[in-house]
Write a protein that holds these residues in place. Structure first.
Motif, PDB file in Angstrom:
ATOM      1  N   MET A  91     106.646 -39.734 -31.178  1.00 10.59           N
ATOM      2  CA  MET A  91     106.075 -39.567 -30.077  1.00 10.59           C
ATOM      3  C   MET A  91     105.986 -40.713 -29.314  1.00 10.59           C
ATOM      4  N   ILE A  92     105.853 -40.640 -27.989  1.00 11.11           N
ATOM      5  CA  ILE A  92     105.737 -41.670 -26.697  1.00 11.11           C
ATOM      6  C   ILE A  92     104.300 -41.649 -26.397  1.00 11.11           C
ATOM      7  N   THR A  93     103.755 -43.015 -26.476  1.00  9.76           N
ATOM      8  CA  THR A  93     102.356 -43.132 -26.037  1.00  9.76           C
ATOM      9  C   THR A  93     102.427 -43.766 -24.549  1.00  9.76           C
ATOM     10  N   ARG A  94     103.243 -44.691 -24.193  1.00  7.43           N
ATOM     11  CA  ARG A  94     103.342 -45.031 -22.809  1.00  7.43           C
ATOM     12  C   ARG A  94     104.648 -44.701 -22.279  1.00  7.43           C
ATOM     13  N   LEU A  95     104.709 -43.978 -21.266  1.00  6.14           N
ATOM     14  CA  LEU A  95     106.372 -43.965 -20.607  1.00  6.14           C
ATOM     15  C   LEU A  95     106.027 -44.315 -19.011  1.00  6.14           C
ATOM     16  N   ILE A  96     106.912 -44.967 -18.742  1.00  6.87           N
ATOM     17  CA  ILE A  96     107.084 -45.482 -17.189  1.00  6.87           C
ATOM     18  C   ILE A  96     108.422 -44.824 -16.498  1.00  6.87           C
ATOM     19  N   LEU A  97     108.097 -43.900 -15.972  1.00  6.72           N
ATOM     20  CA  LEU A  97     109.032 -42.965 -15.178  1.00  6.72           C
ATOM     21  C   LEU A  97     109.623 -43.713 -13.996  1.00  6.72           C
ATOM     22  N   THR A  98     110.885 -44.469 -13.798  1.00 12.71           N
ATOM     23  CA  THR A  98     111.275 -44.880 -12.542  1.00 12.71           C
ATOM     24  C   THR A  98     112.506 -44.416 -12.098  1.00 12.71           C
ATOM     25  N   THR A  99     112.600 -43.169 -12.379  1.00 14.85           N
ATOM     26  CA  THR A  99     113.826 -42.542 -11.795  1.00 14.85           C
ATOM     27  C   THR A  99     113.767 -42.081 -10.473  1.00 14.85           C
ATOM     28  N   LYS A 100     114.917 -41.668  -9.712  1.00 10.04           N
ATOM     29  CA  LYS A 100     114.842 -41.259  -8.511  1.00 10.04           C
ATOM     30  C   LYS A 100     114.194 -40.093  -8.209  1.00 10.04           C
ATOM     31  N   ALA A 101     113.661 -39.597  -7.497  1.00 12.03           N
ATOM     32  CA  ALA A 101     112.801 -38.452  -7.143  1.00 12.03           C
ATOM     33  C   ALA A 101     113.471 -37.211  -7.506  1.00 12.03           C
ATOM     34  N   GLN A 102     114.601 -37.061  -7.305  1.00 14.69           N
ATOM     35  CA  GLN A 102     115.460 -35.834  -7.452  1.00 14.69           C
ATOM     36  C   GLN A 102     115.856 -35.749  -9.075  1.00 14.69           C
ATOM     37  N   ASP A 103     115.683 -36.754  -9.776  1.00 12.38           N
ATOM     38  CA  ASP A 103     116.120 -36.881 -11.239  1.00 12.38           C
ATOM     39  C   ASP A 103     114.901 -36.749 -12.144  1.00 12.38           C
ATOM     40  N   THR A 104     113.612 -36.902 -11.545  1.00  8.83           N
ATOM     41  CA  THR A 104     112.672 -36.994 -12.231  1.00  8.83           C
ATOM     42  C   THR A 104     112.228 -35.866 -13.233  1.00  8.83           C
ATOM     43  N   LEU A 105     112.235 -34.648 -12.691  1.00  4.37           N
ATOM     44  CA  LEU A 105     111.854 -33.558 -13.327  1.00  4.37           C
ATOM     45  C   LEU A 105     113.146 -33.510 -14.670  1.00  4.37           C
ATOM     46  N   HIS A 106     114.156 -33.421 -14.394  1.00  2.00           N
ATOM     47  CA  HIS A 106     115.137 -33.558 -15.559  1.00  2.00           C
ATOM     48  C   HIS A 106     114.714 -34.670 -16.694  1.00  2.00           C
ATOM     49  N   ALA A 107     114.376 -35.827 -16.055  1.00  2.00           N
ATOM     50  CA  ALA A 107     114.039 -36.783 -17.091  1.00  2.00           C
ATOM     51  C   ALA A 107     112.810 -36.484 -18.024  1.00  2.00           C
ATOM     52  N   TYR A 108     111.890 -35.831 -17.217  1.00  4.99           N
ATOM     53  CA  TYR A 108     110.579 -35.739 -17.882  1.00  4.99           C
ATOM     54  C   TYR A 108     110.902 -34.466 -18.945  1.00  4.99           C
ATOM     55  N   TRP A 109     111.701 -33.702 -18.696  1.00  4.80           N
ATOM     56  CA  TRP A 109     112.129 -32.528 -19.649  1.00  4.80           C
ATOM     57  C   TRP A 109     112.798 -33.155 -20.958  1.00  4.80           C
ATOM     58  N   THR A 110     113.505 -33.904 -20.743  1.00  3.64           N
ATOM     59  CA  THR A 110     114.230 -34.564 -21.959  1.00  3.64           C
ATOM     60  C   THR A 110     113.035 -35.303 -22.893  1.00  3.64           C
ATOM     61  N   VAL A 111     111.843 -35.434 -22.577  1.00  9.20           N
ATOM     62  CA  VAL A 111     110.949 -36.096 -23.589  1.00  9.20           C
ATOM     63  C   VAL A 111     109.603 -35.706 -23.538  1.00  9.20           C
ATOM     64  N   LYS A 112     109.536 -34.485 -22.858  1.00 10.00           N
ATOM     65  CA  LYS A 112     108.297 -33.798 -22.867  1.00 10.00           C
ATOM     66  C   LYS A 112     107.588 -33.481 -24.270  1.00 10.00           C
ATOM     67  N   GLU A 113     108.462 -32.889 -24.902  1.00 10.31           N
ATOM     68  CA  GLU A 113     108.208 -32.877 -26.466  1.00 10.31           C
ATOM     69  C   GLU A 113     107.546 -33.838 -27.201  1.00 10.31           C
ATOM     70  N   ARG A 114     107.753 -35.120 -26.681  1.00 10.65           N
ATOM     71  CA  ARG A 114     107.521 -36.065 -27.444  1.00 10.65           C
ATOM     72  C   ARG A 114     105.857 -36.686 -26.624  1.00 10.65           C
ATOM     73  N   LEU A 115     105.590 -36.005 -25.654  1.00  5.71           N
ATOM     74  CA  LEU A 115     104.299 -36.317 -25.133  1.00  5.71           C
ATOM     75  C   LEU A 115     102.998 -35.528 -25.590  1.00  5.71           C
ATOM     76  N   ASP A 116     101.878 -36.118 -25.556  1.00  2.00           N
ATOM     77  CA  ASP A 116     100.793 -34.980 -26.072  1.00  2.00           C
ATOM     78  C   ASP A 116      99.629 -35.684 -25.176  1.00  2.00           C
ATOM     79  N   SER A 117      98.473 -35.394 -25.460  1.00  5.70           N
ATOM     80  CA  SER A 117      97.111 -35.858 -24.825  1.00  5.70           C
ATOM     81  C   SER A 117      96.956 -37.441 -25.077  1.00  5.70           C
ATOM     82  N   GLN A 118      97.771 -37.999 -25.992  1.00  3.85           N
ATOM     83  CA  GLN A 118      97.070 -39.120 -26.353  1.00  3.85           C
ATOM     84  C   GLN A 118      98.299 -40.382 -25.541  1.00  3.85           C
TER      85      GLN A 118
END
Length: 347
Positions: A63-90
């Motif tokens: 699980m990822i507790t702190r994620l800083i997403l600095t991708t280009k705007a057009q790449d952000t959704l895909h980048a988020y998708w690759t780690v979404k399952e490792r994110l939760d309410s914490q």
């Protein structure tokens, strides 16, 4: 990518930040590393960072507790998708992109209906922090310095927590407080503010990006191309026809953006007038006169630009609120045509 991760490992797992600004401002430090005793004076290097190439589809993994997403705007959704399952309410996610609408796009794509996921998947929704950054940075073009970035101009950073869509909103997790503390400790003129104040800043920055970036990308000129001549400039040296044309363009573009904001954000109508926006855009064009906008750099390198999240965002916002957007529609269309032309064979 896996190839980039492999190169990073072979390079010793290190990230470099060379701070040119420190040469003329020796009293400032780029990073403070009190735990290691380092002074933070550039060039600064973080070693021992483990590279990882997320697998497409996002295997659960750790699980990822702190994620800083600095991708280009057009790449952000895909980048988020690759780690979404490792994110939760914490977990806490920091979004740092040009343009606007990324937070809303993530909510639509991955958490579409708050009423439906209130009980079922609320435990999967992280806390979001949105930020803006005005520091100047330039990646090294030297192949031997693939992971080195030059800090070319000192600016500032602002961050704010986005309110949760859940009702009632949950308490901030420990990771959010830790992230805000870590960000505010950086010697980068960082301020933690509320969303209302940051939203106002972001709307002004969007206006500047929407008026300056497309013109520089289409004309292959630096930001100063849109700035008025200096007060001490000899009138005989000024192309009055050009200046009138540029002033007319800025006035029309800023009036259009102000009209969009007035409908979309009526509580900011008195602050985001056409005059206030034009004054801000002119100030940015003057203070960054020698800069090449990110959109110009993307076009020059044959990369996709962030116009979808800048002028495209304004066009969609105007359509949503019944405001005509001829200027932003034209700029958006021309930049998209410019992008497409770089992928076509020239005869």
């Amino acid at each position: 990518t896996q190839a980039a991760a492999d190169r990073f490992v072979r390079g010793g797992n290190s990230i470099g930040v060379a701070n040119e600004w420190i040469k003329t401002h020796p009293t400032r430090k780029l990073f403070l590393a009190s735990d290691s005793g380092a002074t933070g004076i550039a060039p600064w290097k973080a070693a021992g960072v483990q590279a990882e190439a997320p697998s497409a589809g996002g295997s659960r993994g750790s699980m990822i507790t702190r994620l800083i997403l600095t991708t280009k705007a057009q790449d952000t959704l895909h980048a988020y998708w690759t780690v979404k399952e490792r994110l939760d309410s914490q977990s806490t996610v920091v979004l740092l992109q040009n343009g606007m609408g990324m937070y809303e796009a993530i909510q639509r794509e991955f958490y579409p209906s708050p009423q439906q996921y209130q009980k079922e998947t609320a435990s999967d929704i992280p806390t979001f922090i949105v930020g803006t950054n005005s520091h100047g940075c330039l990646r090294s073009q030297d192949e031997a310095e693939e992971f080195v970035t030059y800090h070319t101009a000192f600016g500032s950073c602002q961050f704010a927590v986005r309110a949760s869509l859940l009702n009632p909103p949950p308490a901030l997790p420990e990771s959010a407080l830790d992230t805000l503390t870590a960000l505010s400790s950086l010697a980068l003129d960082v301020s933690i503010t509320n969303w209302s104040d940051l939203h106002h800043r972001l709307l002004l920055k969007l206006a500047a990006n929407a008026t300056i970036n497309p013109v520089t990308a289409l004309t292959d000129c630096r930001n100063g191309y849109l700035a008025p001549p200096p007060p001490d400039c000899d009138p005989q040296c000024v192309d009055q026809d050009y200046y009138k044309s540029m002033h007319s363009y800025l006035s029309s573009a800023c009036a259009e953006i102000s009209a969009i904001y007035a409908r979309a954000h009526p509580h900011l109508h008195n602050e985001l007038t056409a005059r206030a926006i034009e004054d801000y855009v002119t100030h940015i064009a003057q203070t960054t006169a020698r800069n090449r906008s990110s959109m110009l750099q993307d076009v020059a390198s044959g990369r996709q630009t962030e116009v979808e999240w800048i002028n495209g965002y304004l066009v969609r916002l105007g359509q949503q609120h019944g405001v005509p957007t001829p200027v932003n529609t034209l700029l958006y269309t021309l930049v998209k045509l410019k992008e497409a032309s770089s992928h076509h064979t020239r005869y």
